[in-house]
Design a protein around this motif. Sequence first.
Motif, PDB file in Angstrom:
ATOM      1  N   ASP A 118       5.517  -0.241   5.109  1.00 51.29           N
ATOM      2  CA  ASP A 118       6.114  -0.639   4.052  1.00 51.29           C
ATOM      3  C   ASP A 118       7.577  -0.436   4.208  1.00 51.29           C
ATOM      4  O   ASP A 118       7.989   0.492   3.933  1.00 51.29           O
ATOM      5  N   HIS A 144      11.321   6.154   3.475  1.00 50.67           N
ATOM      6  CA  HIS A 144      10.320   6.812   2.479  1.00 50.67           C
ATOM      7  C   HIS A 144      10.538   6.989   1.212  1.00 50.67           C
ATOM      8  O   HIS A 144      11.666   7.564   0.815  1.00 50.67           O
ATOM      9  N   ASN A 145       9.875   6.452   0.250  1.00 48.37           N
ATOM     10  CA  ASN A 145       9.852   6.775  -1.359  1.00 48.37           C
ATOM     11  C   ASN A 145       8.908   7.742  -1.695  1.00 48.37           C
ATOM     12  O   ASN A 145       7.733   7.501  -1.322  1.00 48.37           O
ATOM     13  N   CYS A 191       5.431   4.686   4.600  1.00 45.43           N
ATOM     14  CA  CYS A 191       6.448   4.219   3.807  1.00 45.43           C
ATOM     15  C   CYS A 191       7.866   4.455   4.684  1.00 45.43           C
ATOM     16  O   CYS A 191       8.190   5.617   4.843  1.00 45.43           O
ATOM     17  N   VAL A 201       4.448  10.506  -1.775  1.00 45.23           N
ATOM     18  CA  VAL A 201       4.667   9.125  -1.643  1.00 45.23           C
ATOM     19  C   VAL A 201       4.549   8.132  -2.798  1.00 45.23           C
ATOM     20  O   VAL A 201       3.567   8.373  -3.581  1.00 45.23           O
ATOM     21  N   TYR A 202       4.958   7.274  -2.891  1.00 44.14           N
ATOM     22  CA  TYR A 202       5.128   6.163  -3.890  1.00 44.14           C
ATOM     23  C   TYR A 202       3.387   6.227  -4.372  1.00 44.14           C
ATOM     24  O   TYR A 202       2.517   5.625  -3.633  1.00 44.14           O
ATOM     25  N   PHE A 227       0.204   3.997  -3.432  1.00 41.60           N
ATOM     26  CA  PHE A 227      -0.594   4.024  -2.246  1.00 41.60           C
ATOM     27  C   PHE A 227      -1.908   4.775  -2.607  1.00 41.60           C
ATOM     28  O   PHE A 227      -2.971   4.495  -1.764  1.00 41.60           O
TER      29      PHE A 227
END
Length: 394
Positions: A204, A175-176, A172, A123-124, A127
């Motif tokens: 987010d 999702h990124n 996310c 994940v990004y 986070f």
Amino acid sequence: MKYNFDKSVARYNTESMKWDHMGKIFPVFANKDLLPLWVADMDFQCAPPIKEAIQKRVDHNVWGYTICGDDYYEVVTQWMSRRHDWHIDKNSIVYSRGIVPALSFFVQTFTNPGDSVIIQRPVYYPFTAVVENNGRHVANNTLVYKDSKYTIDFVDLEKKAQDATTKLMFLCSPHNPVGRVWLPEELEKIGDICINNDVVLVSDEVHGDLVFNGHKHFPITKVSKKFEKNTIICTAASKTFNLAGMHTSNIVIPNKKLRDNYTRTAFDKCFQLDANPIGIEATKAAYLYCEDWLNELLVYVENNMKYVAQFCKENIPGVSLVPPEGTYLAWLDFSALNITKEQLTNLIVDQCQIALDEGYFFGDEGIGFERMNVACPRSTIEECLQRIAGAVKR
Ligand SMILES: Cc1ncc(COP(=O)(O)O)c(C=O)c1O
């Protein structure tokens, strides 16, 4: 097409993080002449009404402290209801100078040192950073990768939410970096698990406008109003309209008690109350006048994704695109090459001279992957893929 996304715009010497300063963010990129397809901003010029609105504000040429007015919040709510059929009270929106700073304020507001925050890696990367750098623990509900698709391990998620130290979850959505646009039934399960275990859920949704044909983004409180009790939604025009440098985002907090707690941290303790005067005008112009630009952008970006998938299939054995449902971030699977993390970095950075987001930035689950930002002219993607094909062949 009315807009020309094929046009290359020189970005060197504009202090661009992506082009001029990549080595300051990731040392692996330092002192190299790399073609950048990493951080999530676009190489496209913004829609003309944004420039006009900014120009008008610039002509005034007074730059004192500025606060978002009622009309600003009205425009945000109108966009959400028109684009997503999501109806929010404008009083529930809190301005923020960015989503990432807000994530840090959530950690400081809704958890204590030593508590846990659920995230879903890969994940990004902020986070993880905002949780750990604030002295809290990551409870990682690893996404399940099977048959080129990512899904959620709900049994593990429930277990993590039941832990007494878990107070917060960062979702996310979309999702990124994996490009999933979560289905309403998946969102409902996540929301239920959080609400049943008194976990504040931060969704987010900064990529929520960037969704491809056949998929639909559901704001979490549109899935069910019951989630208004414990859910915070992060939105912005920043990804959608290429305004990331404007530092203007909108945090939706329907529950007044949560909202008051949040503003005590963000405003009373940290004085992050006033806004960027240009960001306000740019955001209003984007939401009011630029939907046609976004619709064309989505076609262009989706075609770039298709191009990447096809090119890899035909020319780069061992590399494939995880089928994207949204975002302009292509998640490329290099695992079939059977090379180490260091060898993959060497291949991309040193041999191809490209800056992609290395998969491991997103957690160990990202090892063997690379994230490529396809919000750029097709010619940039062609150049990037040719370099990868050549290096893999060698
Ligand atoms: C999921 C997600 N959240 C937040 C951000 C950045 O938000 P901001 O620039 O408003 O801090 C990004 C940028 O890529 C992102 O992908």
